[in-house]
Each structure stands twice: as C-alpha cells, then as structure tokens.
Enzyme design. Structure first.
Site, PDB file in Angstrom:
ATOM      1  N   GLU A 240      -4.835  -6.775   0.799  1.00 17.99           N
ATOM      2  CA  GLU A 240      -4.936  -5.300   0.688  1.00 17.99           C
ATOM      3  C   GLU A 240      -3.558  -4.760   1.022  1.00 17.99           C
ATOM      4  O   GLU A 240      -3.171  -4.769   2.195  1.00 17.99           O
ATOM      5  CB  GLU A 240      -5.957  -4.755   1.695  1.00 17.99           C
ATOM      6  CG  GLU A 240      -7.312  -5.406   1.669  1.00 17.99           C
ATOM      7  CD  GLU A 240      -8.098  -5.079   0.424  1.00 17.99           C
ATOM      8  OE1 GLU A 240      -7.819  -4.037  -0.192  1.00 17.99           O
ATOM      9  OE2 GLU A 240      -8.975  -5.867   0.063  1.00 17.99           O
ATOM     10  N   CYS A 274      -2.805   3.859   3.635  1.00 20.11           N
ATOM     11  CA  CYS A 274      -2.488   3.139   2.394  1.00 20.11           C
ATOM     12  C   CYS A 274      -2.883   3.961   1.171  1.00 20.11           C
ATOM     13  O   CYS A 274      -2.205   3.925   0.150  1.00 20.11           O
ATOM     14  CB  CYS A 274      -3.175   1.785   2.378  1.00 20.11           C
ATOM     15  SG  CYS A 274      -4.944   1.866   2.631  1.00 20.11           S
TER      16      CYS A 274
HETATM   17  P1  NAD Z   1       3.475  -5.378   7.486  1.00 22.36           P
HETATM   18  O1  NAD Z   1       3.356  -6.058   6.185  1.00 22.36           O
HETATM   19  O2  NAD Z   1       4.819  -5.183   8.068  1.00 22.36           O
HETATM   20  O3  NAD Z   1       2.644  -6.163   8.607  1.00 22.36           O
HETATM   21  C1  NAD Z   1       1.281  -6.441   8.462  1.00 22.36           C
HETATM   22  C2  NAD Z   1       0.922  -7.638   9.331  1.00 22.36           C
HETATM   23  O4  NAD Z   1       1.617  -8.788   8.847  1.00 22.36           O
HETATM   24  C3  NAD Z   1       1.315  -7.507  10.797  1.00 22.36           C
HETATM   25  O5  NAD Z   1       0.262  -8.010  11.577  1.00 22.36           O
HETATM   26  C4  NAD Z   1       2.559  -8.373  10.911  1.00 22.36           C
HETATM   27  O6  NAD Z   1       2.733  -8.934  12.192  1.00 22.36           O
HETATM   28  C5  NAD Z   1       2.261  -9.471   9.910  1.00 22.36           C
HETATM   29  N1  NAD Z   1       3.455 -10.143   9.361  1.00 22.36           N
HETATM   30  C6  NAD Z   1       4.720  -9.699   9.338  1.00 22.36           C
HETATM   31  N2  NAD Z   1       5.509 -10.597   8.683  1.00 22.36           N
HETATM   32  C7  NAD Z   1       4.718 -11.601   8.299  1.00 22.36           C
HETATM   33  C8  NAD Z   1       4.932 -12.819   7.557  1.00 22.36           C
HETATM   34  N3  NAD Z   1       6.143 -13.164   7.097  1.00 22.36           N
HETATM   35  N4  NAD Z   1       3.865 -13.618   7.319  1.00 22.36           N
HETATM   36  C9  NAD Z   1       2.645 -13.273   7.755  1.00 22.36           C
HETATM   37  N5  NAD Z   1       2.383 -12.153   8.450  1.00 22.36           N
HETATM   38  C10 NAD Z   1       3.405 -11.321   8.721  1.00 22.36           C
HETATM   39  O7  NAD Z   1       2.710  -3.987   7.334  1.00 22.36           O
HETATM   40  P2  NAD Z   1       2.593  -2.809   8.396  1.00 22.36           P
HETATM   41  O8  NAD Z   1       3.910  -2.126   8.497  1.00 22.36           O
HETATM   42  O9  NAD Z   1       1.949  -3.320   9.638  1.00 22.36           O
HETATM   43  O10 NAD Z   1       1.505  -1.849   7.686  1.00 22.36           O
HETATM   44  C11 NAD Z   1       1.847  -0.893   6.717  1.00 22.36           C
HETATM   45  C12 NAD Z   1       1.560  -1.415   5.330  1.00 22.36           C
HETATM   46  O11 NAD Z   1       0.188  -1.788   5.229  1.00 22.36           O
HETATM   47  C13 NAD Z   1       1.751  -0.352   4.267  1.00 22.36           C
HETATM   48  O12 NAD Z   1       2.420  -0.904   3.157  1.00 22.36           O
HETATM   49  C14 NAD Z   1       0.330   0.044   3.886  1.00 22.36           C
HETATM   50  O13 NAD Z   1       0.197   0.576   2.602  1.00 22.36           O
HETATM   51  C15 NAD Z   1      -0.377  -1.261   4.050  1.00 22.36           C
HETATM   52  N6  NAD Z   1      -1.828  -1.062   4.207  1.00 22.36           N
HETATM   53  C16 NAD Z   1      -2.657  -1.365   3.156  1.00 22.36           C
HETATM   54  C17 NAD Z   1      -4.034  -1.124   3.266  1.00 22.36           C
HETATM   55  C18 NAD Z   1      -4.968  -1.428   2.112  1.00 22.36           C
HETATM   56  O14 NAD Z   1      -6.177  -1.441   2.330  1.00 22.36           O
HETATM   57  N7  NAD Z   1      -4.487  -1.674   0.905  1.00 22.36           N
HETATM   58  C19 NAD Z   1      -4.554  -0.595   4.446  1.00 22.36           C
HETATM   59  C20 NAD Z   1      -3.684  -0.295   5.484  1.00 22.36           C
HETATM   60  C21 NAD Z   1      -2.314  -0.535   5.356  1.00 22.36           C
END
Ligand code: NAD
Length: 505
Positions: A240, A274
C-alpha cells in the site's frame, strides 16, 4: 529540532513531540539479530491460535475491540504526543479501528469457511473438491507513521482473524502507540501471536527475511525495496504505497460541496494521508467560484496540536522540507500562493494551509507526492483534459469526481487509472471495508480490506479432494492392465467433453 526520534544508545531512543519538541516517551529498539527468535516464538504460538478456529479467535478480537473503546483517551493522548496531531485528527483513528474489527469479527467465520468447488467434468463427480483457507503462519506488517493506530493495526486484524501470528514493525517515528496497542492485545487475553519489532530499515529487513507474508504500507520507493528483498525467499507481498490523488470538479458540480471536500481532503492530518487530495482540476466555468469557496473555508482553519485545532504539525523537518520545496519551486515557476506559502515561524514543524493557483504539470507540486497541507488548483478547458491530466501520473491510488450528474461522474470515474474513486466525496472509500482499498501503478500491489478477500489474502489456499466413493478412485494406477488404462483414458476424454455435473451437497 531536527528529528522526532533520536537514537541515544544502540538500544534505546527518545521520541519527541513534533509540535512542541517535548519528550513523548522512550523506546527500546529491537536488535535485528533477535528477529529470527521472535519469529520462531510466534510460529510456535500460531498453531494453537489457528486451531481455535474463526469463532474462537473472534472472541479474543471482540475483547480487544472493547479494550480499545475503554482506553480511547489514553491512546489519543499518546497519539497526539507522538505525532503532534490535532485532537480533531487524532480522534478518528480508534473508531476506524473498532469499525474494522467489528466488520471482521462478524464476517470472518464465513470468509474462512472451506469453499466447495464443482467437478470440472462428469467423471470427477465422484470427488468432493474443497478449497481450505489456511493461515500463512507469520505475517510481517511494516507500517508508516501517519496513522500510528490505524496503519499499524488494521492489517494486523485481518491477519489475526485469518489465524496468523503477526510481527509488527511500526515506523521508527511512532513506536510508542504500537507498544500501547500490543499491551492492549495482552490485556484483552490475546495469546503470544502479536509481537513488536522496533527500529528502522535493518529491523524491517530482518522482518522480511523471517516471515511468510509481508504487508507493507509506506512510500513507493521503499515498497520497491521491500518487494526486492521479499523476492529473495519468494515471500508474497501486499504493498500500500504513495499517491497523488486528483480531484476533478465538473461545471455542473455543487461548487460549495466540492470546495468543502477539497479543503478537508487536502488538509486533514496536515495533508499526511495517502489518499489526501493532492491536486484539483476544475472546469473553467466554475473555476473562480470554486477558488473563492476554497479560500472561504481555508481562512477559518486553526492550525495547532491538541484541542480546538483543525490540523497539527508535520511529522518532522524532512516532511516540512518536501512541502517547502514543492511550494517554493511552484512559486518560482509562476504559481501564486493565495494562502500560506511558507512555514510557520516558531517552535514545531507546522506549515499553514497553502492554496496554490496558476500551477501546471511542470511543477513538482502537481506530480510528486507532497504529503503536506497544500492544495494546488488548475483550471482546465474540457473534461477530457481533466481526465488526461489526472491520469498523467506515476501514481494511481484514488481520486474524486464532483458533478451534479452522478451517471456522468461515474463515466469519468471509469476512465481514471486508480484503485478507487469517490463521487461527490473524498476519502470515504477508506471506510468501505467491504470493497478493496488498493492502488494501481506505483501506488501498490494487492489491496487491504475487500470483504472476505481482505482476510483471505493472509491465507494459503489448500485444495482437499475427498472421495464420495472408492469406486473409480485410482482407476489409472499402474497395477491395472494397459487395456484398462486405455479404457480409462477414453472415458476421461469423453467425460471431459461432456457437461460437468452439478456438485451434490
Ligand atoms: P517509508 O516508506 O519511509 O517507511 C515506511 C516503513 O518502512 C517504516 O516502518 C520504515 O521504517 C520502513 N523502511 C524504511 N526503509 C526500509 C527498507 N529499505 N526496507 C524495508 N522497510 C523500510 O514511509 P513513511 O514516510 O513512513 O510513510 C509515508 C508514506 O506512506 C507516504 O508515501 C504515504 O503515501 C504512504 N502511505 C500509504 C498508504 C496506503 O494505504 N496506500 C497509507 C499510509 C501511508
């Protein structure tokens, strides 16, 4: 203040409130080398959890729902301290989670019941064919920070209902709320099938390496890395990801309604949603009226954390910097900010509601995910132009269409490249747990929710073929004569060409 979390020793960190800089709490980080042992523990506990059956598990989930209701104030206070949200935004999360829980509790028994399948040819009518939904033993959930209750737990509920154990890796920016929710699970009598892994990338990677399914919510860039990592063990993923959701306002729309929806959809949670409204295309005849109505609403907005405010702080300076860059670049390229336009002075990572006009697709504010309280509005000449621009995006999460004619709006909706469209509304599809919520293009793979599919996605399908009678079973085994085998093959061919029989009950 440059960060909301700060590693003090290799094992502990302090989480700061982005609105005030005050300490929200301490977190114990998980050492990635511990993850295999944590996953093994979950794997052992999962067997008994699966054996309880859907009805047995539903009882525990129901107790958890009651716990959430009883501890709502405590959860919301922590949420506000950890994220700098306004109270108005913070109060949305627990009810959403309880709503999802109650839907899952009501439907899980039916969703997980074995499915009878018809015989594909007359000869196989001697068999009962059933598809069973068996849980993937350990599901890893990797969550973002924007909704620490909902994003951490809404997928965990589906997985737990399916009979899986869950290894939850919340965002390193919001680990405290996840701790509280796991305490709630234990206090609700939940068994040891929900565990936490606290940390950033290294911990996520260890989670991916040790689970049987990965449910990831976060940015598209990280989603790609997650899928690459999971591919090493062929672990399935559901992603997502980010979005750049368009709103289209047709010339026959209720302009005031569209403006209310645009302002709320863009500013809710400081734009850190999101499925927030990230860009608007308005047909020329109603453009001026729409902008005027938007400005009327925006002028009423109160920004600040906690009580009595509409939306609060951005999660940290990184998020603030993206918003600042999008606005700054747009202004430099000829856009105008009718409100806001630069970060709020003083403590806390606040950004005012910013309405941008005279924007186009050469500007990042119209093409990249901002995740901040901005509302760029573009005038378009035709519906076709609006559809073309809405689809001119690498993202495809959701969208909205406003028109006085819902059939016309539906026609536009079905030309948009995205996972969901709200007509004369925004974001509401998130509450429609009977339908899939997922994205196209770089907004994701798979979907959360979606009725029975939202629970079944956490299962492996196992087909069990049971004889109705022993006659005919194994008719082509080697111990039969070659003549009998030839006869069997003739019957099979004939049977395959005849109409399948309906499955007897
Ligand atoms: P992010 O991608 O920076 O981090 C998300 C998670 O991934 C965190 O727990 C982080 O620790 C982990 N992570 C970071 N690097 C990683 C790697 N290399 N491998 C595996 N895991 C890793 O996102 P964010 O800044 O926490 O959240 C914002 C983003 O989330 C926005 O782009 C938003 O649109 C998206 N989002 C999408 C939905 C949806 O349902 N489509 C819902 C909420 C948020």
């Amino acid at each position: 203040m440059t960060a909301t979390s700060d590693v003090q020793t290799p094992n502990t960190g302090t989480i700061l409130n982005p609105a005030t800089g005050e300490v929200a709490g301490q977190v114990q980080w998980t050492d990635p080398v511990q993850i295999p042992a944590i996953a093994d523990g979950l794997r052992s506990a999962q067997r008994e959890w699966e054996q309880r059956g859907a009805k047995g598990r539903a009882k525990t989930l129901a107790r958890f729902a009651v716990w959430l209701g009883d501890h709502r104030d405590e959860i919301e206070d922590l949420l506000i301290a950890e994220t700098g949200k306004s109270k108005t935004d913070a109060v949305q999360e627990v009810p959403l989670l309880i709503m999802i829980l109650s839907y899952v509790i009501k439907t899980m028994d039916k969703a997980l019941a074995p499915e009878r399948r018809p015989a594909p040819m007359a000869m196989l009518a001697i068999k009962k064919i059933a598809v069973h939904y068996r849980p993937r033993p350990v599901v890893g959930i990797i969550a973002p920070w924007n909704y620490p209750v909902a994003n951490a737990m809404m997928d965990a509920i589906g997985a737990l209902a399916a009979g899986c154990a869950v290894l939850l890796k919340p965002s390193e920016r919001t680990p405290l709320t996840a701790e509280l929710l796991c305490r709630g699970w234990r206090e609700s009598g939940g068994p040891e099938v929900l565990a936490l892994a606290q940390g950033a990338r290294e911990v996520s990677e260890a989670v991916i390496d040790n689970v049987d399914y990965v449910q990831f919510t976060g940015s598209s860039a990280t989603g790609i890395k997650v899928m690459e990592r999971a591919a090493r063990r062929l672990t399935p993923v559901s992603l997502e990801l980010g979005g750049k959701d368009p709103m289209i306002v047709l010339e026959d729309a209720d302009v005031d309604l569209a403006a209310h929806a645009a302002v709320w959809g863009a500013m809710f949670n400081a734009g850190q949603t999101c499925v927030s409204v990230e860009r608007v295309y308005v047909l020329e005849p109603v453009y001026d009226r729409f902008v005027e109505a938007v400005l009327r609403d925006v002028k009423e907005l109160q920004v600040g954390a906690g009580e009595g405010k509409h939306f609060g702080a951005l999660i940290n300076d990184d998020q603030l910097a993206i918003t600042e860059r999008h606005v700054r670049d747009a202004l430099a390229a000829g856009a105008r900010a009718l409100t806001g336009g630069k970060r709020t002075e003083g403590p806390g990572s606040f950004y005012p509601p910013t309405v941008l006009v005279d924007v186009d697709h050469s500007m990042a504010c119209m093409t990249e995910e901002t995740f901040g309280p901005t509302l760029p509005i573009m005038k378009v000449a035709t519906v076709e132009e609006a559809i073309r621009l809405a689809n001119a995006s690498t993202y495809g999460l959701s969208a909205s269409v406003f028109s006085g004619d819902t059939a016309r709006a539906r026609d536009v909706a079905l030309q948009l490249e995205c996972g969901a469209v709200n007509i004369n509304d925004v974001i509401t599809n998130l509450m429609c747990t009977t339908a899939p919520m997922g994205g196209w293009k770089t907004s994701g793979i798979g979907a959360r929710f979606g009725g029975a599919d939202g629970i079944r996605k956490f299962c492996r399908q196992e087909t069990v073929v049971t004889p109705r009678t022993n006659v005919g079973a194994g008719g082509n085994y080697y111990h039969n004569s070659l003549k009998a085998l030839a006869r069997m093959n003739r019957m099979l061919t004939k049977s395959a060409l005849s109409r399948p029989r309906r499955t007897a009950k």
